[in-house]
Design an enzyme around this catalytic site. Structure first.
Site, short mmCIF file in Angstrom:
data_model
loop_
_atom_site.label_atom_id
_atom_site.label_comp_id
_atom_site.label_asym_id
_atom_site.label_seq_id
_atom_site.Cartn_x
_atom_site.Cartn_y
_atom_site.Cartn_z
N GLY A 10 42.10 -7.86 -31.25
CA GLY A 10 43.30 -8.13 -31.84
C GLY A 10 44.05 -6.91 -31.93
CG PHE A 11 47.95 -5.14 -34.53
CD1 PHE A 11 48.34 -4.05 -33.88
CD2 PHE A 11 48.05 -5.30 -36.01
CE1 PHE A 11 49.10 -2.89 -34.59
CE2 PHE A 11 48.74 -4.14 -36.60
CZ PHE A 11 49.28 -3.10 -36.00
CB ILE A 12 43.71 -4.32 -36.99
CG1 ILE A 12 45.08 -4.39 -37.80
CG2 ILE A 12 42.84 -3.42 -37.80
CD1 ILE A 12 44.88 -5.06 -39.24
CG ASP A 31 38.89 -11.31 -29.94
OD1 ASP A 31 39.46 -12.62 -29.61
OD2 ASP A 31 39.44 -10.44 -30.79
N GLY A 36 43.31 -12.80 -30.09
CA GLY A 36 43.22 -11.72 -29.52
C GLY A 36 43.53 -11.57 -28.04
CG LEU A 99 38.92 -5.89 -38.13
CD1 LEU A 99 37.75 -5.00 -38.79
CD2 LEU A 99 39.81 -5.04 -37.27
CB ALA A 140 39.29 -6.29 -42.13
CE1 TYR A 172 44.07 -14.71 -42.89
CE2 TYR A 172 45.05 -13.33 -44.92
CZ TYR A 172 44.41 -13.42 -43.50
OH TYR A 172 44.06 -12.19 -43.21
CE LYS A 176 40.96 -12.19 -44.00
NZ LYS A 176 39.60 -11.46 -43.27
#
Length: 363
Positions: A10-12, A31, A36, A99, A140, A172, A176
């Site tokens: 993914g991005f991060i 992943d 992603g 993540l 994360a 969400y 988390k």
């Protein structure tokens, strides 16, 4: 370290993988490529310290293979798995960056069950494996944890303010929160070295607007001459942090003994409304686009609730690591505009697109 990054395509995660390899660490990415993209890490495939495992954190076999490096039996087009040891000895990762998550508001609203399963059941499998192999773990988390708390300086101990659990918008945040509780409980009751990092609106290259990420969506719309779509009245405010400013902190915190069992806000304190952000993108892109306001009920579903404000107190992470966000919002926008036009990052002052953060660690 020999690190596993769940959600590493993914991005991060892809930026973190790059950074760790640059620092001489080994990296395994797990992943399922649902959100992603393998292209994010394809350029790392030639590095002998990099390994890619396609699979979900909901799959016990994939999780075990990612932790141990044993062969999945399928090479496919996404990389060659490490052969299964023949001497009975299994090498395993020693550090986990967890993540993997449901990405973005749109996905959380449209497919809440998917997010709940990933955040709760997936995290459980990852934590169990980390405990089994004695890994240290960075989880994360997100600024979504705080919900509708509108403090101008949200600290890690502040109350969460959420809407009805019957509104999928909050699933969400709830997911988390359970991840955080698991991480904390594993540290307190089982001695697992866990760190929680609450990320506040990370932005930069490889981030897409397709899952509700506002800045890349605005930049794309401005460059292509489309109206910039602002949800609600645009008065909601956020702080945007450049990914390369934040990534080294993730690697540092997981190695810092004083961080275990604690949560840290990580982000910028440069606050802007979404309406002002749209205006800034139009100006810096030299675009003739206009702003189009879309009611939340039209953009998402009836009963959608947004967070009016999110401004982090970053005192705690700064005191432990020395972290200071260095890249301004104007610089971030100029970079994303340049990338969208295919020009690259040549506009950046020398060194500004390289690692800017360092700290002395107690390991």
């Amino acid at each position: 370290m020999d690190a596993l990054i769940t959600g590493g395509a993914g991005f991060i995660g892809s930026h973190l993988a790059e950074y760790l390899l640059q620092q001489g660490h080994g990296v395994t990415v797990l992943d399922d490529l649902s959100t992603g993209c393998y292209d994010n890490v394809a350029h790392l495939a030639g590095n002998p310290r990099f390994r890619f495992e396609q699979g979900s954190i909901l799959d016990t076999g994939a999780v075990e293979r990612a932790f141990t490096g044993t062969c999945s039996g399928e090479t496919g087009q996404v990389g060659t798995p490490t052969p299964t040891p023949t001497d009975g000895h299994v090498n395993h990762v020693d550090t986990v960056f967890h993540l993997a998550a449901a990405v973005g508001v749109e996905l959380a609203v449209s497919h809440p069950m998917e997010g709940i399963m990933v955040h709760i059941m997936g995290t459980k499998l990852v934590m169990e494996a980390a405990q089994r192999y004695g890994c240290r773990v960075m989880v994360a988390s997100s600024s979504e944890i705080y919900g509708k708390n509108t403090s101008d300086n949200i600290s890690e101990d502040d109350d969460r303010v959420l809407g009805s659990p019957l509104k999928s918008r909050w699933s969400y945040s709830e997911g988390k929160a359970i991840e955080e509780t698991m991480a904390y409980t594993y540290w307190r009751e089982m001695g697992l070295r866990t760190v929680i990092v609450r990320l506040f609106n990370m932005v930069g290259p490889r981030q897409h607007g397709r899952y509700g990420m506002v800045l890349p969506r605005f930049v794309h719309q401005a460059i292509t001459g489309q109206p910039l779509t602002v949800y609600g009245d645009g008065h909601q405010s956020r702080c945007f942090c450049y990914i390369d400013d934040a990534i080294p902190v993730l690697a540092d915190l997981v190695q810092h003994s004083d961080a275990y069992g604690k949560a840290f806000n990580l982000g910028s304190r440069e606050e802007t409304t979404i309406e002002a952000l749209a205006q800034k993108v139009i100006a810096l892109a030299g675009s003739k686009s206009t702003i189009h306001y879309i009611p939340y009920g039209e953009a998402y579903k009836d009963g959608f609730e947004d967070m009016p404000r999110r401004v982090p107190d970053i005192t705690k992470v700064r005191q432990l690591t020395g972290f200071v966000p260095r890249t301004t919002l104007d610089e971030i926008i100029r970079m994303l505009v340049s990338l969208e036009r295919g020009v690259g990052e040549s506009w950046f002052p020398p060194g500004r697109n390289e690692t800017l953060y360092s700290a002395t660690l107690e390991t």
